[in-house]
Design a protein around this motif. Structure first.
Motif, mmCIF file in Angstrom:
data_model
loop_
_atom_site.group_PDB
_atom_site.id
_atom_site.type_symbol
_atom_site.label_atom_id
_atom_site.label_comp_id
_atom_site.label_asym_id
_atom_site.label_seq_id
_atom_site.Cartn_x
_atom_site.Cartn_y
_atom_site.Cartn_z
ATOM 1 N N GLN A 57 -45.236 -44.879 41.717
ATOM 2 C CA GLN A 57 -45.674 -44.813 40.335
ATOM 3 C C GLN A 57 -47.065 -45.406 40.175
ATOM 4 N N ARG A 58 -47.597 -45.243 38.972
ATOM 5 C CA ARG A 58 -48.910 -45.811 38.644
ATOM 6 C C ARG A 58 -48.784 -47.335 38.597
ATOM 7 N N ARG A 59 -49.690 -48.020 39.303
ATOM 8 C CA ARG A 59 -49.721 -49.486 39.291
ATOM 9 C C ARG A 59 -51.171 -49.949 39.307
ATOM 10 N N HIS A 60 -51.394 -51.107 38.729
ATOM 11 C CA HIS A 60 -52.735 -51.710 38.702
ATOM 12 C C HIS A 60 -52.901 -52.692 39.872
ATOM 13 N N HIS A 61 -54.149 -53.009 40.167
ATOM 14 C CA HIS A 61 -54.531 -54.016 41.163
ATOM 15 C C HIS A 61 -54.066 -53.693 42.585
ATOM 16 N N LEU A 62 -53.977 -52.427 42.919
ATOM 17 C CA LEU A 62 -53.544 -52.044 44.262
ATOM 18 C C LEU A 62 -54.521 -52.523 45.332
ATOM 19 N N GLY A 89 -47.017 -45.689 48.294
ATOM 20 C CA GLY A 89 -47.070 -44.445 47.534
ATOM 21 C C GLY A 89 -47.484 -44.678 46.096
ATOM 22 N N ASP A 90 -47.540 -45.940 45.661
ATOM 23 C CA ASP A 90 -48.018 -46.240 44.314
ATOM 24 C C ASP A 90 -49.508 -45.910 44.238
ATOM 25 N N TRP A 91 -49.977 -45.619 43.039
ATOM 26 C CA TRP A 91 -51.328 -45.098 42.891
ATOM 27 C C TRP A 91 -51.885 -45.468 41.517
ATOM 28 N N ASN A 92 -53.185 -45.256 41.359
ATOM 29 C CA ASN A 92 -53.823 -45.306 40.050
ATOM 30 C C ASN A 92 -55.142 -44.560 40.115
ATOM 31 N N ARG A 93 -55.600 -44.187 38.947
ATOM 32 C CA ARG A 93 -56.871 -43.465 38.826
ATOM 33 C C ARG A 93 -57.583 -43.989 37.587
ATOM 34 N N TYR A 94 -58.858 -44.367 37.767
ATOM 35 C CA TYR A 94 -59.658 -44.948 36.693
ATOM 36 C C TYR A 94 -60.938 -44.151 36.509
ATOM 37 N N ALA A 95 -61.428 -44.128 35.287
ATOM 38 C CA ALA A 95 -62.730 -43.526 34.979
ATOM 39 C C ALA A 95 -63.696 -44.651 34.641
ATOM 40 N N PHE A 96 -64.953 -44.497 35.054
ATOM 41 C CA PHE A 96 -66.022 -45.452 34.746
ATOM 42 C C PHE A 96 -67.178 -44.683 34.122
ATOM 43 N N SER A 97 -67.805 -45.278 33.100
ATOM 44 C CA SER A 97 -68.949 -44.619 32.452
ATOM 45 C C SER A 97 -70.226 -44.806 33.260
ATOM 46 N N SER A 98 -70.322 -45.896 33.997
ATOM 47 C CA SER A 98 -71.444 -46.181 34.892
ATOM 48 C C SER A 98 -71.004 -47.307 35.825
ATOM 49 N N TYR A 99 -71.904 -47.813 36.638
ATOM 50 C CA TYR A 99 -71.575 -48.804 37.655
ATOM 51 C C TYR A 99 -70.738 -49.958 37.089
ATOM 52 N N ARG A 100 -69.466 -49.984 37.450
ATOM 53 C CA ARG A 100 -68.497 -51.010 37.052
ATOM 54 C C ARG A 100 -68.369 -51.181 35.532
ATOM 55 N N ALA A 101 -68.750 -50.190 34.767
ATOM 56 C CA ALA A 101 -68.697 -50.289 33.298
ATOM 57 C C ALA A 101 -67.707 -49.281 32.726
ATOM 58 N N MET A 103 -64.346 -49.243 32.509
ATOM 59 C CA MET A 103 -63.152 -48.904 33.301
ATOM 60 C C MET A 103 -61.990 -48.545 32.374
ATOM 61 N N THR A 104 -61.468 -47.321 32.571
ATOM 62 C CA THR A 104 -60.372 -46.822 31.757
ATOM 63 C C THR A 104 -59.375 -46.087 32.647
ATOM 64 N N PRO A 105 -58.078 -46.447 32.574
ATOM 65 C CA PRO A 105 -57.096 -45.647 33.306
ATOM 66 C C PRO A 105 -57.095 -44.213 32.772
ATOM 67 N N CYS A 106 -56.786 -43.264 33.618
ATOM 68 C CA CYS A 106 -56.742 -41.849 33.220
ATOM 69 C C CYS A 106 -55.301 -41.495 32.856
ATOM 70 N N PRO A 107 -54.909 -41.614 31.570
ATOM 71 C CA PRO A 107 -53.517 -41.383 31.194
ATOM 72 C C PRO A 107 -53.061 -39.939 31.347
ATOM 73 N N ALA A 108 -53.992 -38.998 31.350
ATOM 74 C CA ALA A 108 -53.601 -37.590 31.485
ATOM 75 C C ALA A 108 -53.039 -37.303 32.879
ATOM 76 N N VAL A 109 -53.412 -38.126 33.849
ATOM 77 C CA VAL A 109 -52.897 -37.969 35.204
ATOM 78 C C VAL A 109 -51.561 -38.704 35.267
ATOM 79 N N THR A 110 -50.489 -37.979 35.502
ATOM 80 C CA THR A 110 -49.155 -38.584 35.497
ATOM 81 C C THR A 110 -48.514 -38.645 36.875
ATOM 82 N N ASP A 111 -49.176 -38.062 37.869
ATOM 83 C CA ASP A 111 -48.611 -38.063 39.212
ATOM 84 C C ASP A 111 -49.736 -37.889 40.216
ATOM 85 N N LEU A 112 -49.556 -38.428 41.387
ATOM 86 C CA LEU A 112 -50.505 -38.241 42.467
ATOM 87 C C LEU A 112 -49.686 -38.149 43.747
#
Length: 188
Positions: A57-62, A89-101, A103-112
């Motif tokens: 499942q989706r998890r933070h701080h992997l 098998g746990d995963w996460n996907r984040y979007a960034f607007s620029s270098y380390r700025a 940071m937002t999880p991508c909620p539309a992604v529900t599986d990897l």
């Protein structure tokens, strides 16, 4: 695409491991999917590579433990995405607007979906990233490919295509050495 060889930020963590770890990554683009495969060889038993969970499942701080990562950005853009996958098998996907700025999880992604194969001296982990929110198939991509390895004793090492700063920084703009050409418009 040819395999990319990842290099450790510091080699001292593996001075006692025989044979020392080696990591290569292969990337293949298929329309709106980016398939990434990591091959890890060496003293696998000395590394903390936990067994896969039956329900990943989706998890933070992997990245605080062993983790296989890819950073994807449209060619020469400031915005980018980070994908983290644990040996569990746990995963996460984040979007960034620029270098380390931004940071937002991508909620539309529900599986990897993650595939893992393991033997005594070989570890293979692969996954496919949906590029729909990142770039159209005709947009070339820049990639930063990285891995965090944890030893059984808790030491962390940081592997990437390059280490352009004084600290291990996978987000650094100069870390995006990998390139993925546009998928041909007539096949997109």
């Amino acid at each position: 695409m040819s395999p990319y060889t990842l290099i450790p930020f510091e080699t001292s963590s593996f001075a006692d491991l025989d044979p020392p770890p080696q990591i290569t990554a292969t990337v293949k683009r298929q329309r709106s999917l980016l398939r990434i495969s990591f091959e890890l060889t060496g003293a696998i038993a000395a590394l903390a590579l936990p067994q896969r969970h039956p329900l990943s499942q989706r998890r933070h701080h992997l990245w605080q433990h062993s983790c296989f990562e890819c950073f994807v950005r449209p060619q020469a853009a400031d915005r980018y995405w980070e994908v983290n996958v644990s040996p569990t098998g746990d995963w996460n996907r984040y979007a960034f607007s620029s270098y380390r700025a931004g940071m937002t999880p991508c909620p539309a992604v529900t599986d990897l979906p993650v595939q893992i194969k393991r033997t005594t001296h070989h570890y293979h982990l692969s996954y496919a990233v949906d590029l729909t929110a990142i770039a159209p198939p005709t947009q070339p991509l820049d990639l930063a490919i990285a891995t965090v390895l944890e030893t059984q004793t808790g030491l962390l090492s940081y592997w990437a295509l390059t280490h352009p700063s004084a600290t291990a920084d996978f987000h650094h703009p100069d870390s995006f050495l990998g390139h993925c050409p546009a998928y041909p418009a007539d096949r997109a």
